[in-house]
Design an enzyme around this catalytic site. Structure first.
Site: not given
Length: 279
Positions: A148, A224, A257
């Site tokens: 991320s 995600d 995620h």
């Protein structure tokens, strides 16, 4: 450095340290996994950069990385995600996407952030040099990866410094911070209004400007919730295609995620880096 914790894992050692960072001007913690091979000689060093709200411990506890790191004989360095302390600037609105836990791996130029938020230099220069002085890691054999915000950090740092790394990979990275609200908020605070300065940390822009090539692997989950609004993986794929930059960008059906996603493909990322950092 002061050792704060140690645990045996797959024949190696999972360590945690605290130290005063000259670059960040505060006390910091970081984690380091040393594989069993480090007792016999120097080993490659992989740096892992975590995402928003994380510390150095999230990766250690959730990524299931120690087994593969021990198998392939690589050390893994996990810095914190921002400077820490009571005197460190934080988001005045109390948000989680700016300030503490959200350093974005840039060198801030704007007040009040510039006094401490120099995460780019900390990750690239100060911390690996500090570790190499005390432990058997080989800075000529480095890889970098992250998740991320940390995926953004890994890609941008490697792309800006291809001679320092042999490989780069990322899980669900923020691929184009110039074009998402997380990046716009952080970059406007840390770097000011000049978007040309932002572009120096945008992976898609760096791909387009790159004259050197690094082995690059990206994994992204189709489930995600941040994919379309914040991560912008198709923009990275387009930048690589347009620039003829060799890359492997994989979409995994249904994965989200979380660290469940990261742990599912961690072994493959460590094997990828071990292949390129060997010898």
């Amino acid at each position: 450095m002061e050792q704060a914790a140690t645990a045996l894992s797959f024949g190696g050692k999972q360590l945690r340290f605290k130290h005063h960072s000259t670059v960040l001007n505060c006390e910091m913690h970081f984690s380091l996994f040393l594989p069993p091979q480090a007792t016999a000689g120097s080993v490659p060093l992989l740096t892992w950069l975590s995402g928003l709200t994380c510390t150095d411990e999230n990766f250690v506890q959730k990524a299931c990385a120690q087994r593969a790191a021990a198998e392939y004989g690589v050390a893994i360095l996990a810095p914190d995600t921002s400077p820490r302390g009571e005197c460190i600037a934080d988001d005045p609105d109390g948000g989680w996407d700016l300030g503490l836990g959200a350093g974005f791996y840039v060198n801030a130029t704007q007040a009040p952030w510039a006094e401490h938020y120099q995460m780019y230099d900390y990750v690239l220069e100060e911390l690996p040099s500090l570790v190499a002085k005390e432990h058997s890691v080989d800075l000529s054999r480095q890889g970098i990866f992250g998740h991320s915000m940390g995926g953004h950090g890994a890609l941008s740092i490697a792309l800006k410094n291809p001679s320092r790394f042999r490989s780069v990979s990322a899980f669900a990275p923020i691929c184009a911070p110039l074009h998402c609200s997380w990046g716009e908020k952080a970059f406007s605070a840390y770097l000011g209004a000049d978007r040309s300065l932002w572009a120096q940390y945008d992976s898609c822009e760096l791909i387009r400007r790159s004259t050197e090539r690094l082995p690059l692997l990206v994994d992204q989950g189709s489930g995600d919730s941040f994919l379309e609004t914040q991560l912008k993986t198709p923009l990275l794929a387009s930048a690589c295609k347009d620039s003829d930059y060799p890359s492997t960008i994989r979409m995994h059906d249904g994965y989200d995620h979380s660290y469940f996603f990261i742990a599912s493909f961690m072994d493959e990322h460590i094997a990828f880096h071990a292949q390129h950092c060997a010898g």
